[in-house]
Design a protein around this motif. Structure first.
Motif, mmCIF file in Angstrom:
data_model
loop_
_atom_site.group_PDB
_atom_site.id
_atom_site.type_symbol
_atom_site.label_atom_id
_atom_site.label_comp_id
_atom_site.label_asym_id
_atom_site.label_seq_id
_atom_site.Cartn_x
_atom_site.Cartn_y
_atom_site.Cartn_z
ATOM 1 N N VAL A 138 93.073 13.255 28.709
ATOM 2 C CA VAL A 138 91.807 13.558 29.388
ATOM 3 C C VAL A 138 90.651 13.076 28.521
ATOM 4 N N GLY A 139 89.753 12.327 29.123
ATOM 5 C CA GLY A 139 88.543 11.885 28.435
ATOM 6 C C GLY A 139 87.324 12.503 29.091
ATOM 7 N N VAL A 140 86.356 12.902 28.286
ATOM 8 C CA VAL A 140 85.105 13.489 28.790
ATOM 9 C C VAL A 140 83.951 12.644 28.281
ATOM 10 N N VAL A 141 83.182 12.072 29.194
ATOM 11 C CA VAL A 141 82.043 11.244 28.810
ATOM 12 C C VAL A 141 80.790 12.107 28.763
ATOM 13 N N ASP B 102 76.163 20.239 26.321
ATOM 14 C CA ASP B 102 76.930 21.484 26.427
ATOM 15 C C ASP B 102 77.989 21.410 27.520
ATOM 16 N N VAL B 103 77.653 20.780 28.654
ATOM 17 C CA VAL B 103 78.611 20.688 29.758
ATOM 18 C C VAL B 103 79.824 19.855 29.345
ATOM 19 N N VAL C 128 83.197 13.135 34.037
ATOM 20 C CA VAL C 128 81.864 12.565 33.795
ATOM 21 C C VAL C 128 80.861 13.690 33.609
ATOM 22 N N ALA C 129 80.338 13.815 32.382
ATOM 23 C CA ALA C 129 79.410 14.905 32.052
ATOM 24 C C ALA C 129 78.194 14.344 31.332
ATOM 25 N N ILE C 130 77.561 13.325 31.943
ATOM 26 C CA ILE C 130 76.449 12.665 31.251
ATOM 27 C C ILE C 130 75.106 13.326 31.533
#
Length: 237
Positions: free
Chosen positions: A92-95, A99-100, A198-200
């Motif tokens: 799993v990757g989070v961009v 905080d989100v 996607v958490a940009i």
């Protein structure tokens, strides 16, 4: 809000305190569908407080971002809270660096993903997430892949397989005072993934203002008086 930050019992405790004061709670009411600013005024409400947060996720704007396996951060957190998430796969990757993004990475780790990483176009020191959030990420051993900017979502068999990123370097400071990330020409890196969150950034959804458009600031949030928190719409805070 992830369960590790605030359990249902704690949230229920806060809610009970509010209801004990005599506050009326109306459930299953969606702004813009079940009520609008105009309908609330017609019901006699003189003052209206908007406290919904920023509910619309910002898209990456790159090729392939509609590929199955790519999910918006708020949709991810909501589905995790409601136990409705599909299988995440091993990687799993989070961009993002706020905080989100921290919430999503730590949630994915708790859901059993073998590899979780945060992908950020600047360095760890420049991440806007609060210190407590970044510290929690480090304590749990979740790595930050620094100086990588998403360029394209790659697919195999109709599903996400990797995120192609441009390698960045820090240039001159921008308006925020942080050194601006600059792409290194011709240098790319593919990060193999099964799920990409996607958490940009998040933006407000102001559809329920139904034509009474409040003034927004340059970031797309409600522009308010810093002392009273009043918006440009009369009686709305």
């Amino acid at each position: 809000i992830p369960g590790y930050r605030a359990t249902a019992a704690v949230i229920g405790q806060d809610l009970d305190r509010i209801l004990a004061l005599g506050v009326d709670l109306k459930c299953n009411q969606q702004a813009g569908r079940d009520f609008t600013l105009t309908s609330l005024r017609q019901q006699g409400y003189r003052y209206i407080v908007v406290a919904a947060g920023a509910q619309k996720g910002q898209r990456l704007g790159i090729p392939g971002e509609d590929t199955p396996g790519v999910i918006d951060a708020l949709d991810f957190l909501r589905a995790a809270r409601e136990k409705k998430l599909p299988p995440l796969g091993r990687r799993v990757g989070v961009v993002g660096g706020g905080d989100v993004a921290m919430d999503c990475a730590r949630t994915a780790w708790r859901l059993g993903a073998d590899e979780v990483s945060v992908i950020y176009r600047r360095t760890r020191e420049q991440m806007p997430a609060q210190y407590e959030e970044r510290h929690g990420l480090e304590e749990e051993g979740i790595p930050v892949r620094e100086l990588l900017a998403p360029k394209e979502v790659l697919a195999a068999g109709g599903r996400l397989s990797a995120l192609r990123c441009a390698k960045m370097q820090l240039g001159e400071p921008d308006a925020s005072g942080r050194r601006r990330p600059v792409e290194i020409p011709g240098v790319e890196e593919d990060v193999a993934l099964d799920t990409l969150v996607v958490a940009i950034s998040q933006q407000g959804d102001f559809g329920f203002f139904d034509g009474v458009a409040p003034r927004l600031n340059r970031k797309g949030y409600l522009d308010v008086n810093p002392d009273t928190l009043a918006t440009s719409a009369e009686g709305v805070f």
